[in-house]
Scaffold this motif. Structure first.
Motif, PDB file in Angstrom:
ATOM      1  N   GLU A 192      54.559  35.485 117.841  1.00 43.70           N
ATOM      2  CA  GLU A 192      54.826  35.003 117.325  1.00 43.70           C
ATOM      3  C   GLU A 192      56.204  34.730 115.142  1.00 43.70           C
ATOM      4  N   VAL A 193      56.137  35.806 114.911  1.00 41.77           N
ATOM      5  CA  VAL A 193      57.487  35.285 114.429  1.00 41.77           C
ATOM      6  C   VAL A 193      58.857  36.474 114.508  1.00 41.77           C
ATOM      7  N   PHE A 194      58.610  37.786 114.947  1.00 34.05           N
ATOM      8  CA  PHE A 194      59.420  38.447 115.234  1.00 34.05           C
ATOM      9  C   PHE A 194      60.286  37.796 116.173  1.00 34.05           C
ATOM     10  N   LEU A 195      59.552  37.117 116.962  1.00 35.47           N
ATOM     11  CA  LEU A 195      60.470  36.790 118.678  1.00 35.47           C
ATOM     12  C   LEU A 195      60.842  36.031 119.079  1.00 35.47           C
ATOM     13  N   PRO A 196      60.316  34.887 117.910  1.00 34.71           N
ATOM     14  CA  PRO A 196      61.005  33.099 118.451  1.00 34.71           C
ATOM     15  C   PRO A 196      62.572  33.892 117.599  1.00 34.71           C
ATOM     16  N   VAL A 197      62.670  33.933 116.645  1.00 31.13           N
ATOM     17  CA  VAL A 197      64.360  34.102 115.717  1.00 31.13           C
ATOM     18  C   VAL A 197      64.922  35.031 116.669  1.00 31.13           C
ATOM     19  N   PHE A 198      64.427  36.598 117.306  1.00 34.65           N
ATOM     20  CA  PHE A 198      65.483  37.039 118.451  1.00 34.65           C
ATOM     21  C   PHE A 198      65.986  36.375 119.785  1.00 34.65           C
ATOM     22  N   TYR A 199      65.244  35.821 119.837  1.00 39.66           N
ATOM     23  CA  TYR A 199      65.013  35.613 121.345  1.00 39.66           C
ATOM     24  C   TYR A 199      66.022  34.331 121.158  1.00 39.66           C
ATOM     25  N   LYS A 200      66.148  33.195 120.192  1.00 42.64           N
ATOM     26  CA  LYS A 200      66.501  31.943 120.351  1.00 42.64           C
ATOM     27  C   LYS A 200      68.448  32.462 120.087  1.00 42.64           C
ATOM     28  N   LEU A 201      68.704  33.172 118.963  1.00 42.53           N
ATOM     29  CA  LEU A 201      69.681  34.565 118.427  1.00 42.53           C
ATOM     30  C   LEU A 201      71.058  35.281 119.603  1.00 42.53           C
ATOM     31  N   GLY A 202      69.956  35.476 120.422  1.00 45.70           N
ATOM     32  CA  GLY A 202      70.540  35.738 122.322  1.00 45.70           C
ATOM     33  C   GLY A 202      70.831  36.988 121.824  1.00 45.70           C
ATOM     34  N   ILE A 203      70.247  38.124 121.049  1.00 50.22           N
ATOM     35  CA  ILE A 203      71.144  39.767 120.679  1.00 50.22           C
ATOM     36  C   ILE A 203      70.702  40.321 121.415  1.00 50.22           C
ATOM     37  N   THR A 204      71.439  41.532 121.461  1.00 48.12           N
ATOM     38  CA  THR A 204      71.053  42.224 122.007  1.00 48.12           C
ATOM     39  C   THR A 204      70.625  43.470 121.168  1.00 48.12           C
ATOM     40  N   SER A 205      71.336  44.086 120.631  1.00 44.95           N
ATOM     41  CA  SER A 205      71.084  45.348 119.462  1.00 44.95           C
ATOM     42  C   SER A 205      70.133  44.324 118.461  1.00 44.95           C
ATOM     43  N   THR A 206      68.917  44.607 117.986  1.00 46.59           N
ATOM     44  CA  THR A 206      67.874  43.823 116.678  1.00 46.59           C
ATOM     45  C   THR A 206      68.522  44.436 115.824  1.00 46.59           C
ATOM     46  N   TYR A 207      69.651  44.582 115.498  1.00 46.49           N
ATOM     47  CA  TYR A 207      70.274  45.820 113.833  1.00 46.49           C
ATOM     48  C   TYR A 207      71.656  44.231 114.136  1.00 46.49           C
ATOM     49  N   GLU A 208      72.378  43.487 115.445  1.00 43.92           N
ATOM     50  CA  GLU A 208      72.446  42.085 114.732  1.00 43.92           C
ATOM     51  C   GLU A 208      72.703  40.999 113.789  1.00 43.92           C
ATOM     52  N   TYR A 209      71.149  41.562 114.241  1.00 39.67           N
ATOM     53  CA  TYR A 209      70.077  40.241 113.083  1.00 39.67           C
ATOM     54  C   TYR A 209      70.860  40.344 111.855  1.00 39.67           C
ATOM     55  N   LEU A 210      70.873  41.975 111.275  1.00 39.26           N
ATOM     56  CA  LEU A 210      70.539  42.326 109.902  1.00 39.26           C
ATOM     57  C   LEU A 210      72.409  41.782 109.075  1.00 39.26           C
ATOM     58  N   GLU A 211      73.520  41.538 110.485  1.00 38.75           N
ATOM     59  CA  GLU A 211      74.878  41.415 110.470  1.00 38.75           C
ATOM     60  C   GLU A 211      74.839  40.148 109.832  1.00 38.75           C
ATOM     61  N   LEU A 212      74.317  39.285 111.051  1.00 36.94           N
ATOM     62  CA  LEU A 212      74.472  37.708 110.684  1.00 36.94           C
ATOM     63  C   LEU A 212      73.210  37.000 109.147  1.00 36.94           C
ATOM     64  N   ARG A 213      72.391  38.086 109.338  1.00 40.22           N
ATOM     65  CA  ARG A 213      71.807  37.301 108.381  1.00 40.22           C
ATOM     66  C   ARG A 213      72.531  37.367 106.382  1.00 40.22           C
ATOM     67  N   PHE A 214      72.700  39.086 107.336  1.00 37.24           N
ATOM     68  CA  PHE A 214      72.871  39.647 104.770  1.00 37.24           C
ATOM     69  C   PHE A 214      74.569  40.498 106.183  1.00 37.24           C
ATOM     70  N   ASN A 215      74.882  41.229 106.010  1.00 38.60           N
ATOM     71  CA  ASN A 215      75.975  41.932 106.377  1.00 38.60           C
ATOM     72  C   ASN A 215      76.520  42.646 106.458  1.00 38.60           C
ATOM     73  N   LYS A 216      78.077  43.201 107.324  1.00 36.43           N
ATOM     74  CA  LYS A 216      77.906  44.381 107.739  1.00 36.43           C
ATOM     75  C   LYS A 216      76.945  46.043 107.307  1.00 36.43           C
ATOM     76  N   CYS A 217      76.988  46.110 106.075  1.00 31.40           N
ATOM     77  CA  CYS A 217      77.263  47.639 105.642  1.00 31.40           C
ATOM     78  C   CYS A 217      74.775  47.341 105.853  1.00 31.40           C
ATOM     79  N   VAL A 218      74.573  46.644 105.922  1.00 31.56           N
ATOM     80  CA  VAL A 218      72.922  46.504 105.912  1.00 31.56           C
ATOM     81  C   VAL A 218      72.393  46.377 107.128  1.00 31.56           C
TER      82      VAL A 218
END
Length: 611
Positions: free
Chosen positions: A101-127
């Motif tokens: 209910e918390v993590f899956l909806p966000v990862f799924y709607k972004l259609g990403i392959t690596s969960t760490y892609e999310y960190l760049e979308l939300r923060f930046n490359k360094c994170v």
């Protein structure tokens, strides 16, 4: 009850059963290498083409969670500390609900392959880079141990060839991961869950027969104080109590189910978000089944040896060898069944290692190769993914060889697995739940959380907590008809794996050791998560966190929860989903507009129907 004879040894049939399990796993890899046109693109290879359904993914999630550490470690944990371990059943429910209910909806709607892609979308490359590097180090360390620990335990009891087993498991895993990609990993996991349940069942049934029924086992355990289900002591220093297992266990396992690449990659590969959520909830049944099996095995173990503990009597040298010892003791008249149990332990290893190799390949390709070589074609990315699988397979076998040399560092590495998971969970929680968190806060929070959990974790390794904290139950040897003196019985305390050989003995106990370092190992992850979130929020506020404009797709929104009910009205509102990402996607931020273009595909799948 008959007097225990000497335990049996491995016979040809046991090797045949074990080899059969490895061959079938390899065959599944070959099948998926060529079925349906093979692995054309890196998406096919790493994500199963995002066409998986809930049931195989659920079984696969269960299998990869069940390493040989579970098969060999949980029964001996119940044998020594009692059945309080079964409270994890409640913990698993919370873990699955939070992940779904918390993590899956966000990862799924972004259609990403690596969960760490999310960190760049939300923060930046360094994170993103920090997250990726922590994950790669943690996973390689852990995987080497998962290959080596069961091989060692089984070798010392059954005489099963140690390096033969390590290399065979490593090579077979690498083979089917490289050929068949995620589909092969998922379908071999489904097969291996079957083997695990069969291995556990053979032990439970035969133990019940030999001990003269379930009632005998329950009575023995009751008299030995093993049925200690409830302990509501709120003291965070007690190793296992109701609270440490529910609170600490939930954080520890959510860091694996909610944000760990090897688990997230499974459920994101489902063809719709409904299937992805279903896979998590069905997997909960698998977790409960495995937990019940391993707790029953632990109780049977105690019933069998309640008056003659093989560990105190020096028949085995470590607690995780108790289970193989029991198997050779009670199944020696059934050629092939001890082999089935070994196959059961190794199925746990294979499934964990294969998911790690596949996840490492995904993270390396998506986070380290794609951003720097944008011109690569899908075909070459697919080849690179396969090459990465081979490379990481070899690294994990190498890590197993290292694990054998640094025996003492084994637990350090395993507890580091918990210590790294906590801060990473905190980092994702900051991104998804705290709209004003920014990249400065995220980095400082991650460093602070990591520092605190490393400090307490390494301290606990060097100065392990005293027995009154871990509360091991008494083990007897009066029935062993040997001259071994029971008063020599020393209680050792440890991480739930095996004793740490680099403890600092006879040191003067300071308040720091008796309080801070004696914290229950289940709270390491909790501590890391909470420090990361708290520091992240604290630093984000003064550094402009309120002013940033965050795209709502990167946060958990009310719509994400309400969409759970879409399944009931999909017949009427099929068209309304087309506009879904646009409302959701906060188009006021022009920086993200180009991403909108990739989304119609995902929105069609959002409802649990394919349009």
């Amino acid at each position: 009850m008959d007097a225990p004879r000497g335990i049996g040894t491995f016979v040809v049939w046991d090797y045949v059963v074990f080899a059969g399990m490895l061959l079938i796993s390899a065959a599944i890899g070959i099948y998926y290498a060529f079925a349906g046109g093979g692995q054309q693109t890196s998406k096919d290879f790493l994500m199963g083409g995002r066409r998986m359904t809930a049931v195989p993914v659920a079984l696969s999630l269960t299998a990869s969670f069940m390493s040989a550490v579970t098969v060999l470690g949980t029964p001996s944990e119940v044998y020594r500390f009692g059945a309080i371990f079964s409270i994890f059943a409640i913990t698993y429910f919370f873990v699955v609900a939070i992940s779904a209910e918390v993590f899956l909806p966000v990862f799924y709607k972004l259609g990403i392959t690596s969960t760490y892609e999310y960190l760049e979308l939300r923060f930046n490359k360094c994170v993103r880079l920090c997250g990726t590097v922590l994950f790669v180090v943690q996973t390689i360390l852990y995987t080497g141990i998962v290959i080596y620990a069961p091989a060692l335990a089984l070798n010392q009891v059954t005489g099963f060839d140690l390096w033969g087993a390590v290399v065979a498991t490593g090579v077979v895993c690498t083979f089917y991961c490289t050929l068949g990609g995620l589909k092969a990993v998922i379908w071999t996991d489904v097969f291996q869950v079957g083997i695990m349940v069969a291995g556990f069942a053979s032990v439970i049934i035969q133990a019940t027969v030999i001990q003269g029924g379930i009632s005998t086992i329950v009575n023995d355990c009751y008299n030995g104080g093993r049925l200690n289900f409830w302990n509501f002591d709120p003291n965070p220093l007690q190793r296992h109590t109701f609270w440490t297992i529910i609170i600490g266990g939930t954080f520890t396992w959510t860091s694996i189910y909610g944000v760990n690449q090897s688990q997230v990659q499974r459920y994101i590969s489902c063809k719709s978000r409904f299937q992805a959520k279903m896979s998590l909830y069905i997997n909960l049944l698998g977790l409960w089944a495995i937990l019940v099996c391993s707790v029953l095995c632990g109780l049977a173990l105690y019933s069998r040896y309640h008056d003659c503990d093989p560990w105190t009597a020096k028949k085995v040298s470590a607690p995780d060898q108790l289970m193989p010892y029991l198997v050779l003791d009670i199944l020696q008249d059934f050629p092939g069944l001890p082999g089935l149990f070994v196959a059961c332990a190794y199925s746990g290893t294979l499934s964990t290692v294969s998911s790690s190799i596949n996840a490492l390949a995904a993270v390396t390709v998506e986070d380290l190769i794609k951003p720097h070589f944008r011109s690569l074609s899908e075909r070459s990315l697919s080849w690179i993914s396969q090459g990465m699988s081979v490379l990481f397979g070899a690294l994990c076998i190498g890590m197993a060889a290292l694990a054998s040399l640094m025996g003492a560092l084994l637990q350090a590495a395993l507890s580091i697995f918990g210590m790294v998971g906590g801060p990473l969970l905190g980092l994702f929680a900051l991104g998804i739940l705290v709209p004003f968190a920014n990249s400065i806060g995220a980095l400082v929070g991650l460093m602070a959380g990591f520092a605190v959990s490393l400090w307490v974790g390494i301290g606990a390794q060097l100065y392990p907590p005293l027995p009154e904290r871990t509360m091991p139950l008494s083990l007897e040897t009066y029935g062993c008809n040997s001259t071994y003196n029971v008063t020599n019985w020393v209680t050792t305390t440890e991480m739930p794996f095996s004793t740490s050989a680099f403890q600092i003995h006879n040191a003067e106990r300071t308040p720091l050791m008796d309080n801070w370092y004696s914290l229950s190992y289940l709270y390491f992850s909790t501590l890391g998560t909470l420090v990361t979130v708290f520091m992240g929020m604290l630093i984000s506020l003064p550094t402009g966190g309120r002013k940033q404009n965050v795209d709502r797709r990167f946060l958990l929104t009310k719509e994400d929860f309400l969409s759970n009910f879409d399944i009931f009205k999909k017949k009427k509102h099929i068209l309304s989903y087309k506009s879904h990402p646009v409302q959701d996607g906060g188009t006021d931020n022009p920086a993200f507009n180009h991403i909108e273009l990739n989304f119609p595909d995902q929105s069609g799948k959002m409802s649990g129907t394919r349009l």
